[in-house]
Design an enzyme around this catalytic site. Structure first.
Site, PDB file in Angstrom:
ATOM      1  CE  LYS A  25      -1.964   1.578   4.063  1.00 28.56           C
ATOM      2  NZ  LYS A  25      -1.641   2.987   4.310  1.00 28.56           N
ATOM      3  CB  CYS A 120      -4.845   6.134  10.629  1.00 30.62           C
ATOM      4  SG  CYS A 120      -5.417   4.768   9.622  1.00 30.62           S
ATOM      5  NE  ARG A 125      -0.614  10.405  10.432  1.00 28.32           N
ATOM      6  CZ  ARG A 125      -0.935   9.407   9.611  1.00 28.32           C
ATOM      7  NH1 ARG A 125      -2.163   8.931   9.605  1.00 28.32           N
ATOM      8  NH2 ARG A 125      -0.042   8.902   8.786  1.00 28.32           N
ATOM      9  N   PRO A 126       0.880  16.649  11.955  1.00 31.02           N
ATOM     10  CG  PRO A 126       2.833  17.539  12.899  1.00 31.02           C
ATOM     11  CD  PRO A 126       1.905  16.358  12.974  1.00 31.02           C
ATOM     12  CB  ILE A 127       0.974  19.206   6.749  1.00 29.24           C
ATOM     13  CG1 ILE A 127       0.140  20.463   6.977  1.00 29.24           C
ATOM     14  CG2 ILE A 127       0.095  17.978   6.671  1.00 29.24           C
ATOM     15  CD1 ILE A 127      -0.671  20.854   5.726  1.00 29.24           C
ATOM     16  CG  LEU A 129       8.241  17.801   8.598  1.00 29.62           C
ATOM     17  CD1 LEU A 129       8.529  16.307   8.569  1.00 29.62           C
ATOM     18  CD2 LEU A 129       9.466  18.556   9.078  1.00 29.62           C
ATOM     19  CG  ASP A 310       2.531   1.363   9.701  1.00 26.81           C
ATOM     20  OD1 ASP A 310       2.068   2.233  10.458  1.00 26.81           O
ATOM     21  OD2 ASP A 310       2.813   1.584   8.508  1.00 26.81           O
TER      22      ASP A 310
HETATM   23  N1  EPU Z   1       5.653  14.774  11.125  1.00 25.74           N
HETATM   24  C1  EPU Z   1       5.716  16.097  11.483  1.00 25.74           C
HETATM   25  N2  EPU Z   1       5.421  17.046  10.548  1.00 25.74           N
HETATM   26  C2  EPU Z   1       5.071  16.714   9.291  1.00 25.74           C
HETATM   27  C3  EPU Z   1       5.010  15.353   8.914  1.00 25.74           C
HETATM   28  C4  EPU Z   1       5.316  14.396   9.864  1.00 25.74           C
HETATM   29  O1  EPU Z   1       6.010  16.419  12.628  1.00 25.74           O
HETATM   30  O2  EPU Z   1       4.832  17.634   8.489  1.00 25.74           O
HETATM   31  C5  EPU Z   1       5.970  13.740  12.130  1.00 25.74           C
HETATM   32  C6  EPU Z   1       4.790  12.841  12.448  1.00 25.74           C
HETATM   33  O3  EPU Z   1       3.905  13.432  13.354  1.00 25.74           O
HETATM   34  C7  EPU Z   1       5.480  11.630  13.017  1.00 25.74           C
HETATM   35  C8  EPU Z   1       6.780  11.588  12.218  1.00 25.74           C
HETATM   36  O4  EPU Z   1       6.915  12.851  11.592  1.00 25.74           O
HETATM   37  O5  EPU Z   1       5.793  11.827  14.364  1.00 25.74           O
HETATM   38  C9  EPU Z   1       6.857  10.529  11.168  1.00 25.74           C
HETATM   39  O6  EPU Z   1       5.654  10.436  10.442  1.00 25.74           O
HETATM   40  P1  EPU Z   1       5.649  10.292   8.872  1.00 25.74           P
HETATM   41  O7  EPU Z   1       5.456  11.629   8.255  1.00 25.74           O
HETATM   42  O8  EPU Z   1       6.826   9.486   8.439  1.00 25.74           O
HETATM   43  O9  EPU Z   1       4.344   9.456   8.632  1.00 25.74           O
HETATM   44  P2  EPU Z   1       3.484   9.494   7.322  1.00 25.74           P
HETATM   45  O10 EPU Z   1       4.384   9.778   6.182  1.00 25.74           O
HETATM   46  O11 EPU Z   1       2.295  10.340   7.521  1.00 25.74           O
HETATM   47  C10 EPU Z   1       3.791   6.972   6.674  1.00 25.74           C
HETATM   48  C11 EPU Z   1       2.870   5.816   6.433  1.00 25.74           C
HETATM   49  C12 EPU Z   1       2.232   5.386   7.748  1.00 25.74           C
HETATM   50  C13 EPU Z   1       3.354   4.997   8.716  1.00 25.74           C
HETATM   51  C14 EPU Z   1       4.335   6.164   8.875  1.00 25.74           C
HETATM   52  C15 EPU Z   1       5.542   5.827   9.728  1.00 25.74           C
HETATM   53  C16 EPU Z   1       2.129   6.193   4.169  1.00 25.74           C
HETATM   54  C17 EPU Z   1       1.020   6.557   3.256  1.00 25.74           C
HETATM   55  N3  EPU Z   1       1.846   6.208   5.482  1.00 25.74           N
HETATM   56  O12 EPU Z   1       2.984   8.007   7.221  1.00 25.74           O
HETATM   57  O13 EPU Z   1       1.444   4.255   7.477  1.00 25.74           O
HETATM   58  O14 EPU Z   1       2.813   4.685   9.982  1.00 25.74           O
HETATM   59  O15 EPU Z   1       4.824   6.586   7.572  1.00 25.74           O
HETATM   60  O16 EPU Z   1       6.241   4.765   9.167  1.00 25.74           O
HETATM   61  O17 EPU Z   1       3.225   5.868   3.726  1.00 25.74           O
HETATM   62  C18 EPU Z   1      -0.442   2.835   7.652  1.00 25.74           C
HETATM   63  O18 EPU Z   1      -0.078   2.315   6.596  1.00 25.74           O
HETATM   64  O19 EPU Z   1      -1.358   2.349   8.355  1.00 25.74           O
HETATM   65  C19 EPU Z   1       0.233   4.053   8.105  1.00 25.74           C
HETATM   66  C20 EPU Z   1      -0.260   4.840   9.034  1.00 25.74           C
END
Ligand code: EPU
Length: 423
Positions: A25, A120, A125-127, A129, A310
């Site tokens: 996925k 989820c 889950r901020p943006i 970055l 995960d």
């Molecule tokens: N974060 C920030 N600011 C941002 C983006 C992220 O502070 O702008 C923080 C998050 O809050 C977190 C950390 O960075 O503490 C890492 O999160 P990441 O951004 O890597 O997560 P993601 O990219 O949103 C992906 C997967 C998730 C998986 C995470 C961690 C996808 C589509 N989703 O999410 O998968 O848990 O990486 O490995 O690739 C799932 O498949 O069920 C799922 C949630």
């Protein structure tokens, strides 16, 4: 919403057989987003038939692309006319991975408007970055009525972006955007997940000049991209594979997991071995079974190649059956232990000390219950809990589990579990 009704095995390790793993996925979603920056038809194979893939097709169609999913796991995306710049609000709010399209739409069409992406509920889950990175590459960012608009009037400038924390989708978003920048882009403190490497492979096959994926520093040189001629095969889903490995350790007489990359699962395999779970590794298979006793362990989630967040919830179910005291340290998300309350109601002895730490004492028999999964992975974990429990459980919110796992009830019944989907 549908639910799963599961007859618990009361801890009897009787499941056996083979389970074939789907494409990942979290690899296919960024690759589908990347297809948008090209003109022409992109073909993908080994694509899982899961709800998130269909949502991503709808999101792409919302900006003017045309996409089809064919049985057998092939996706075709035609993106030349995709000139839309606004992401469908309702869909984007349901799917965190929608954020991947921001980089693609911006690179292709010069501007993008989108809501705060949903998905989820794993805590905040901020943006930031993403928004900071876009600014660093010369874009303007505005926010009005809860919609963000990012614009690159003269295209994205080159330059460098250092991620405060390594984020999977931020790394991927900027890899995609950077292929159309005016000058090379250097990304630092990148996520190193196999899905990031898979995206780089796809971009490289499409003509991108990109180096360093799988290391903390990725450099992308702007180039003209065209979809690869051959269908691009999606890598196996290490999280689906890992979930079945954990099931094997929990209730397996002998379960073989096929069509996987064992090298993507090292942190889990080493943890299982430390717990004295017999794990037999082949080229593209792993066979696993329940040992007479399971040893306690500390699980600390970490960016790849560490233990995946995960798999934290599925692993917690296994830890409830371990002789002694184990601990779980969740370092990635601050809301990812919220499901524990329901597990405790099933009879587990888990104490949550803070949003990042839980202590599990075992073994405890679990009692069947009717519960709803709060997210994809905890939903799957509840299916494991129901499978090991005494009695019949009803796990609601099946649609959430469907977002990440194709044909889950078929796969589990194939191994000998009595599970059915009900309305
Ligand atoms: N974060 C920030 N600011 C941002 C983006 C992220 O502070 O702008 C923080 C998050 O809050 C977190 C950390 O960075 O503490 C890492 O999160 P990441 O951004 O890597 O997560 P993601 O990219 O949103 C992906 C997967 C998730 C998986 C995470 C961690 C996808 C589509 N989703 O999410 O998968 O848990 O990486 O490995 O690739 C799932 O498949 O069920 C799922 C949630």
């Amino acid at each position: 919403m549908d639910a799963f009704v599961v007859d618990g095995l009361a801890g009897e390790a009787v499941l056996s057989g083979t389970v074939v793993i789907e494409g990942a996925k979290n690899a296919v979603l960024p690759i589908m987003a990347a297809a948008l920056v090209m003109d022409g038809e992109t073909k993908l194979s080994n694509v899982p038939d899961i709800a998130d893939v269909h949502s991503m097709i709808s999101l792409l169609e919302g900006v003017g692309a045309y996409g089809t999913y064919a049985k057998g796991g092939t996706v075709s995306l035609r993106t030349q006319d995709a000139r839309g710049t606004i992401l469908d609000e309702a869909l984007a709010k349901r799917l965190r991975a929608s954020v991947l399209l921001t980089g693609a739409v911006l690179a292709k069409n010069g501007t993008v408007t989108f809501p705060h992406p949903g998905g989820c509920v794993l805590g905040s889950r901020p943006i930031d970055l993403f928004l900071d990175g876009f600014r660093k590459l010369g874009c303007s960012v505005s926010e009005r009525s809860e919609l963000y608009t990012v614009t690159a009037d003269n295209g994205l400038s080159g330059g460098s972006v250092f991620f405060r924390v390594p984020s999977v989708t931020a790394t991927e978003t900027f890899m995609i955007a950077a292929v159309k920048a005016n000058a090379p882009v250097t990304l630092e403190n990148c996520a190193m997940e196999p899905e990031v490497v898979a995206l780089a492979d796809f971009l490289a096959k499409s003509g991108a000049v990109i180096s360093g994926a799988g290391t903390p520093t990725i450099i992308i040189h702007p180039s003209h991209l065209e979809p690869p001629e051959e269908p691009f095969a999606i890598i196996p889903d290490r999280i689906e594979a890992g979930s079945f490995l954990i099931l094997g350790a929990l209730l397996g007489k002998s379960i073989t997991i096929e069509d996987i990359r064992p090298d993507h699962l090292k942190a889990l395999i080493e943890s299982l071995r430390a717990m004295e779970v017999p794990v037999d590794i082949g080229q593209r298979t792993v066979t696993v079974s329940r040992p007479p006793t399971l040893r306690p362990i500390e699980i600390r989630t970490h960016e790849y190649p560490g233990f995946p967040t995960d798999l934290q919830a599925p692993m917690m179910i296994l830890l409830t059956q371990v002789e002694g005291e184990s601990s779980v340290i969740e370092t990635i998300f601050d809301g990812r232990l919220n499901y524990v309350d329901d597990l405790v109601r099933m009879g587990a002895d888990v104490r949550v000390w803070n949003p990042h730490k839980a202590i599990v004492k075992g073994p405890t028999p679990l009692k069947a219950r009717d519960i709803d999964g709060p997210d994809i992975r905890a939903g799957l974990a509840f299916l494991l809990a129901a499978a090991v429990a005494v009695g019949q459980s009803r796990i609601g919110n099946a649609g959430l589990i469907d977002r990440g796992y194709a044909k889950i009830e078929e796969k589990l019944s194939g191994l000998g579990l009595n599970i059915k989907r009900v309305q």
